[in-house]
Design a protein around this motif. Structure first.
Motif, mmCIF file in Angstrom:
data_model
loop_
_atom_site.group_PDB
_atom_site.id
_atom_site.type_symbol
_atom_site.label_atom_id
_atom_site.label_comp_id
_atom_site.label_asym_id
_atom_site.label_seq_id
_atom_site.Cartn_x
_atom_site.Cartn_y
_atom_site.Cartn_z
ATOM 1 N N THR A 18 -34.726 28.010 28.467
ATOM 2 C CA THR A 18 -35.000 26.758 27.761
ATOM 3 C C THR A 18 -35.366 27.115 26.329
ATOM 4 N N GLY A 19 -34.779 26.411 25.391
ATOM 5 C CA GLY A 19 -35.077 26.620 23.978
ATOM 6 C C GLY A 19 -35.838 25.416 23.438
ATOM 7 N N TYR A 20 -36.396 25.566 22.263
ATOM 8 C CA TYR A 20 -37.181 24.499 21.649
ATOM 9 C C TYR A 20 -36.784 24.340 20.193
ATOM 10 N N ILE A 21 -36.727 23.108 19.749
ATOM 11 C CA ILE A 21 -36.423 22.799 18.355
ATOM 12 C C ILE A 21 -37.558 21.959 17.804
ATOM 13 N N TYR A 58 -37.970 21.638 7.502
ATOM 14 C CA TYR A 58 -38.018 22.966 8.090
ATOM 15 C C TYR A 58 -37.624 22.846 9.554
ATOM 16 N N ILE A 59 -36.619 23.615 9.942
ATOM 17 C CA ILE A 59 -36.099 23.599 11.300
ATOM 18 C C ILE A 59 -36.536 24.897 11.973
ATOM 19 N N GLU A 60 -37.105 24.789 13.144
ATOM 20 C CA GLU A 60 -37.524 25.964 13.908
ATOM 21 C C GLU A 60 -36.811 25.916 15.257
ATOM 22 N N LEU A 61 -36.079 26.957 15.560
ATOM 23 C CA LEU A 61 -35.350 27.079 16.820
ATOM 24 C C LEU A 61 -35.911 28.289 17.555
ATOM 25 N N MET A 62 -36.466 28.073 18.755
ATOM 26 C CA MET A 62 -37.038 29.176 19.526
ATOM 27 C C MET A 62 -36.207 29.381 20.783
ATOM 28 N N ILE A 63 -35.691 30.604 20.924
ATOM 29 C CA ILE A 63 -34.900 30.988 22.091
ATOM 30 C C ILE A 63 -35.451 32.317 22.600
ATOM 31 N N ASN A 65 -38.424 33.577 23.169
ATOM 32 C CA ASN A 65 -39.525 34.118 22.368
ATOM 33 C C ASN A 65 -39.099 34.648 21.002
ATOM 34 N N ILE A 66 -37.901 34.338 20.569
ATOM 35 C CA ILE A 66 -37.451 34.666 19.216
ATOM 36 C C ILE A 66 -37.388 33.354 18.449
ATOM 37 N N VAL A 67 -38.005 33.335 17.267
ATOM 38 C CA VAL A 67 -38.067 32.113 16.471
ATOM 39 C C VAL A 67 -37.188 32.273 15.240
ATOM 40 N N TYR A 68 -36.305 31.318 15.047
ATOM 41 C CA TYR A 68 -35.446 31.258 13.862
ATOM 42 C C TYR A 68 -35.931 30.087 13.021
#
Length: 75
Positions: A18-21, A58-63, A65-68
């Protein structure tokens, strides 16, 4: 493209998760936050920004445990 209010991400994780935005404005106010289902292999996610006023976001994409983090200027 000019006039577009969407932002697309393509990514290739090695396993499903599961990813988070999170989308925040220039003041740091959280505008939107949601989870996305990510499958092993090729994935694509599109964020529709048409309801947002022009400005810096600001866009944060977490996949896995790596955050972009990305900065975006909507004009």
């Amino acid at each position: 493209t000019s006039g577009s209010s969407t932002l697309s991400f393509d990514y290739l994780p090695s396993s499903g998760t599961t990813g988070y935005i999170k989308i925040s404005n220039a003041s740091g106010t959280l505008m939107q936050s949601y989870s996305i289902q990510i499958n092993s292999g090729s994935n694509s996610t599109t964020i529709n920004l048409s309801g947002y006023p022009n400005g810096v976001y600001y866009i944060e994409l977490m996949i896995s445990n790596i955050v972009y983090r990305f900065a975006l200027v909507k004009v």
